[in-house]
Design a protein around this motif. Structure first.
Motif, mmCIF file in Angstrom:
data_model
loop_
_atom_site.group_PDB
_atom_site.id
_atom_site.type_symbol
_atom_site.label_atom_id
_atom_site.label_comp_id
_atom_site.label_asym_id
_atom_site.label_seq_id
_atom_site.Cartn_x
_atom_site.Cartn_y
_atom_site.Cartn_z
ATOM 1 N N LEU A 1 -5.398 82.365 -13.377
ATOM 2 C CA LEU A 1 -5.328 80.906 -13.388
ATOM 3 C C LEU A 1 -6.058 80.317 -12.181
ATOM 4 O O LEU A 1 -6.794 79.331 -12.303
ATOM 5 N N THR A 2 -5.874 80.932 -11.036
ATOM 6 C CA THR A 2 -6.469 80.389 -9.809
ATOM 7 C C THR A 2 -7.997 80.480 -9.797
ATOM 8 O O THR A 2 -8.644 79.820 -8.983
ATOM 9 N N ASP B 1 -9.570 73.696 -11.745
ATOM 10 C CA ASP B 1 -8.485 72.787 -12.122
ATOM 11 C C ASP B 1 -9.040 71.399 -12.451
ATOM 12 O O ASP B 1 -10.015 70.945 -11.833
ATOM 13 N N HIS B 2 -8.414 70.743 -13.433
ATOM 14 C CA HIS B 2 -8.838 69.422 -13.898
ATOM 15 C C HIS B 2 -10.321 69.430 -14.261
ATOM 16 O O HIS B 2 -11.071 68.495 -13.932
ATOM 17 N N ASP B 3 -10.700 70.501 -14.931
ATOM 18 C CA ASP B 3 -12.117 70.657 -15.276
ATOM 19 C C ASP B 3 -12.222 71.507 -16.537
ATOM 20 O O ASP B 3 -11.236 72.067 -17.012
ATOM 21 N N TYR C 1 -9.951 74.498 -20.619
ATOM 22 C CA TYR C 1 -9.608 73.309 -19.835
ATOM 23 C C TYR C 1 -8.329 73.618 -19.060
ATOM 24 O O TYR C 1 -7.336 74.055 -19.651
ATOM 25 N N ARG C 2 -8.344 73.368 -17.775
ATOM 26 C CA ARG C 2 -7.134 73.591 -16.977
ATOM 27 C C ARG C 2 -6.669 72.273 -16.383
ATOM 28 O O ARG C 2 -7.461 71.506 -15.808
ATOM 29 N N VAL C 3 -5.337 72.021 -16.530
ATOM 30 C CA VAL C 3 -4.698 70.871 -15.888
ATOM 31 C C VAL C 3 -3.455 71.426 -15.196
ATOM 32 O O VAL C 3 -2.412 71.627 -15.824
ATOM 33 N N GLY C 4 -3.588 71.744 -13.917
ATOM 34 C CA GLY C 4 -2.480 72.368 -13.195
ATOM 35 C C GLY C 4 -2.179 73.748 -13.777
ATOM 36 O O GLY C 4 -3.057 74.596 -13.857
ATOM 37 N N ASP C 5 -0.929 73.932 -14.231
ATOM 38 C CA ASP C 5 -0.541 75.226 -14.802
ATOM 39 C C ASP C 5 -0.811 75.299 -16.297
ATOM 40 O O ASP C 5 -0.567 76.330 -16.923
ATOM 41 N N VAL D 1 -3.222 75.328 -19.613
ATOM 42 C CA VAL D 1 -4.582 75.705 -19.990
ATOM 43 C C VAL D 1 -4.728 75.527 -21.500
ATOM 44 O O VAL D 1 -3.842 75.893 -22.274
ATOM 45 N N ASN E 1 -0.346 81.678 -20.420
ATOM 46 C CA ASN E 1 -0.380 81.911 -18.992
ATOM 47 C C ASN E 1 0.805 82.803 -18.660
ATOM 48 O O ASN E 1 1.960 82.374 -18.702
#
Ligand code: FES
Length: 108
Positions: free
Chosen positions: A11-12, A16-18, A32-36, A38, A94
């Protein structure tokens, strides 16, 4: 988790937000990731030859770079003209920070 799920990264390591471009087993996928959270869709616009990963992502919506059609990445739904068809979406899991994509589980 389904046996058909493919590990795509930690995840890291996902912006993020992209939106990010992945090729998974020969398939173009936008992640697309928004915080935790996906989400995954087809990376190809349903209207023309454009990549969602080249688009503008904000508030769970991806805007196509070619004609500015917008999709909700959570459902793949087309939100405005000129779009008439939604994007295929895929299930993402996740698991303790490890992200898996299940291509066998699509809305299309
Ligand atoms: Fe995406 Fe036209 S190619 S909106």
């Amino acid at each position: 988790m389904q046996e058909s799920a493919v590990f795509i990264g930690n995840l890291t390591d996902i912006a993020d937000h992209d939106v990010s471009r992945f090729n998974v087993n020969g398939l173009e996928v936008a992640i697309y990731r928004v915080g935790d959270e996906v989400f995954a869709t087809s990376n190809i616009c349903t209207h023309g030859k454009a990549l969602m990963s080249d688009g503008y992502f904000e508030n769970f919506e991806i805007e196509c770079p070619l004609h500015q059609g917008r999709f909700d990445v959570r459902s793949g739904a087309a939100l405005c003209k000129p779009l008439t068809e939604g994007l295929a979406t895929y299930r993402v899991e996740n698991v303790d920070g490890r992200v898996y994509l299940d291509l066998s589980c699509s809305n299309n």
